[in-house]
Design a protein around this motif. Structure first.
Motif, short mmCIF file in Angstrom:
data_model
loop_
_atom_site.label_atom_id
_atom_site.label_comp_id
_atom_site.label_asym_id
_atom_site.label_seq_id
_atom_site.Cartn_x
_atom_site.Cartn_y
_atom_site.Cartn_z
N GLY B 238 0.94 -1.32 0.02
CA GLY B 238 0.14 0.08 -0.06
C GLY B 238 0.91 1.36 -0.06
O GLY B 238 0.21 2.45 -0.21
N THR B 239 2.20 1.21 0.18
CA THR B 239 2.94 2.39 0.06
C THR B 239 2.93 3.01 -1.46
O THR B 239 3.41 2.33 -2.11
CB THR B 239 4.53 2.06 0.41
N PRO B 240 2.75 4.20 -1.58
CA PRO B 240 3.06 4.89 -2.50
C PRO B 240 4.73 5.03 -3.05
O PRO B 240 5.48 5.56 -2.03
CB PRO B 240 2.40 6.27 -2.54
N VAL B 241 5.04 4.39 -4.15
CA VAL B 241 6.73 4.63 -4.36
C VAL B 241 6.82 5.45 -5.47
O VAL B 241 7.96 5.83 -5.51
CB VAL B 241 7.10 3.16 -4.79
N GLU B 242 5.82 5.91 -6.09
CA GLU B 242 6.17 6.99 -7.34
C GLU B 242 4.85 7.79 -7.78
O GLU B 242 3.85 7.20 -7.39
CB GLU B 242 6.99 6.00 -8.58
N VAL B 243 5.41 8.78 -7.98
CA VAL B 243 4.34 9.96 -8.50
C VAL B 243 4.85 10.28 -9.87
O VAL B 243 6.00 10.89 -9.82
CB VAL B 243 3.83 10.90 -7.79
#
Lengths: 262, 262
Positions: B238-243
């Motif tokens: 669930g961690t965002p790793v890139e935008v």
DNA sequence: GGCGACTACTCGTCTAGAGGAGTTGTGCTA
DNA sequence: TAGCACAACTCCTCTAGACGAGTAGTCGCC
């Protein structure tokens, strides 16, 4: 400026056109927050005085801002900084079966969820020959007819979207799809009741400037583009069972999709 | 019209403004195919003669068409009907793992598949504080830094998209993400090598008129809106790793998404 | 108090000019 | 023949006016 909006003077050396320089100044005032949503831009007369140029030059500058979607002119009142109304999400689970089973059409569920008052307008149902691209998407023969349902969606009375659904007549005939009230869960629920289990949707999105009738129907401000979205619904055996052609005000929507990384 | 384009006369009774009537006539000629892509619209002088009105009135009419995106004026040459270059699909499986495993970045794979020549341009990599909305999406604290990779994508030499990727520095550090060539499979492949198994992407799409620097960077014709797409990549936990924040010419793209009916 | 006329201010449309600068083809010159 | 000068044509910018029509506030009349 008497109105306490400190606009710089023209740069006499610059080779940038005067009307563009003026547009730049006002744009920067908006970007810096010196003018915010709903504020009135100094009148043409004031700007003429401030810059010492002809009216047409000022009007050209204002025209630039208007076509950028930054301002709106109101006849007899003035030019105002456009407000950007809160946008609404089109969640990617909006067509989930559970919503249909709860008897809510996607638009209604979504809008109420966001605290808005949904309404639907100008519903027209006809039996026709579909446009060529729709016929292709529905894999129809040259003589196959469709039921077409066109309508307009509004949020709090403000039109945000027009849509036309095309369903092969063979599927729509004798169902509530042919009636203004398509019943609980909307037309997708009716299609499933007819024995077509919906499997997947494909949405294709373009963005472009609106045509004239779209500006009218959606009450679009100048400089606001539209989303043109075409959704095709497929049954489990791969047959396309519906195509929905919608035009949405880009002001009112942020589209959101979730993709698995598979 | 000497140029064999049969434009009707003005309607003296109509209360529609003259410049709008003239714009209507030309628009209809385009819609009827009497003028097609690349054709030259009769010159201002000719139109003045035909309609018997002042130059500014003709220019107003042409301005309407230009801001609708139907025509482009070329200084010293004339006004031409805009051509709509073939559009390219952004398939919804473009981030499928199998593509990464084949070592192709999404853009390259996609463009070559469509028979175009992809290229990438203006690659810049920096370590910075992310903009506030990016920090929120990445769930970062006030002091966390990111690696940002900005670049411009071109097809057959024509710019179509600018993109900036933000990756938490903790993840990017010491990988090829910090280098101009991010290696086979692109940065998503690097992120997975670092032990973050990508699970899903969320894309949010807005449509709007371009800002000035975007017009320059994408060489946009007047009246062409842009897609503004922000994609967030999430790892399995669930961690965002890139935008990735991208601005795309709406001319060059049709976005396509597939949704399960679940 | 209520209502209507008036007025000042706003943007909308249109005219009739001006000089400037980019593009293209022609025709002359070297 | 190659190259350059020029002319004709294009759109770009700007001026200085005119009248029209929508909006909103004021002021006086009933």
């Amino acid at each position: 400026m008497a109105e306490s909006l400190p606009l710089p003077d023209l740069d006499p050396i610059s080779d940038r056109a005067v009307f563009r320089q003026i547009a730049d100044h006002i744009r920067e005032a908006i970007e810096r927050g010196q003018l915010t949503e709903g504020d009135r831009v100094p009148s043409e007369a004031r700007l003429m005085q401030h810059y010492g140029v002809a009216r047409m030059t000022i009007r050209n500058a204002l025209q630039v801002l208007q076509s950028e979607g930054l301002t709106v002119a109101e006849h007899g009142r003035g030019v105002f900084v456009r407000s950007h109304p809160p946008v609404r999400r089109l969640a990617s689970d909006r067509f989930a079966r559970r919503h249909r089973e709860q008897g809510k059409a996607a638009f209604i569920a979504e809008t109420e969820g966001a605290g808005g008052k949904p309404s639907v307008d100008s519903i027209e149902i006809t039996e026709t020959m579909p446009p060529a691209d729709i016929a292709t998407r529905l894999q129809l023969g040259a003589k196959d007819r469709v039921a077409s349902r066109s309508r307009r969606y509004l949020i709090n009375g403000q039109p945000v979207e027009t849509a036309v659904s095309y369903v092969p007549l063979e599927i729509a005939k004798g169902t509530q799809i042919m009636e203004p009230d398509s019943g609980p869960g909307g037309i997708y629920a009716r299609i499933e009741e007819k024995g077509y289990r919906l499997d997947r949707f494909v949405e294709e999105i373009k963005s472009r400037m609106p045509l004239r009738h779209e500006i009218r129907a959606l009450k679009l401000a100048p400089g606001v583009p539209v989303f043109h979205l075409v959704r095709t619904a497929y049954a489990a055996d791969g047959t396309p069972v519906e195509v929905c052609d919608t035009v949405m005000s880009s002001d009112a929507y942020v589209l959101s999709y979730e993709l698995p990384a598979r």
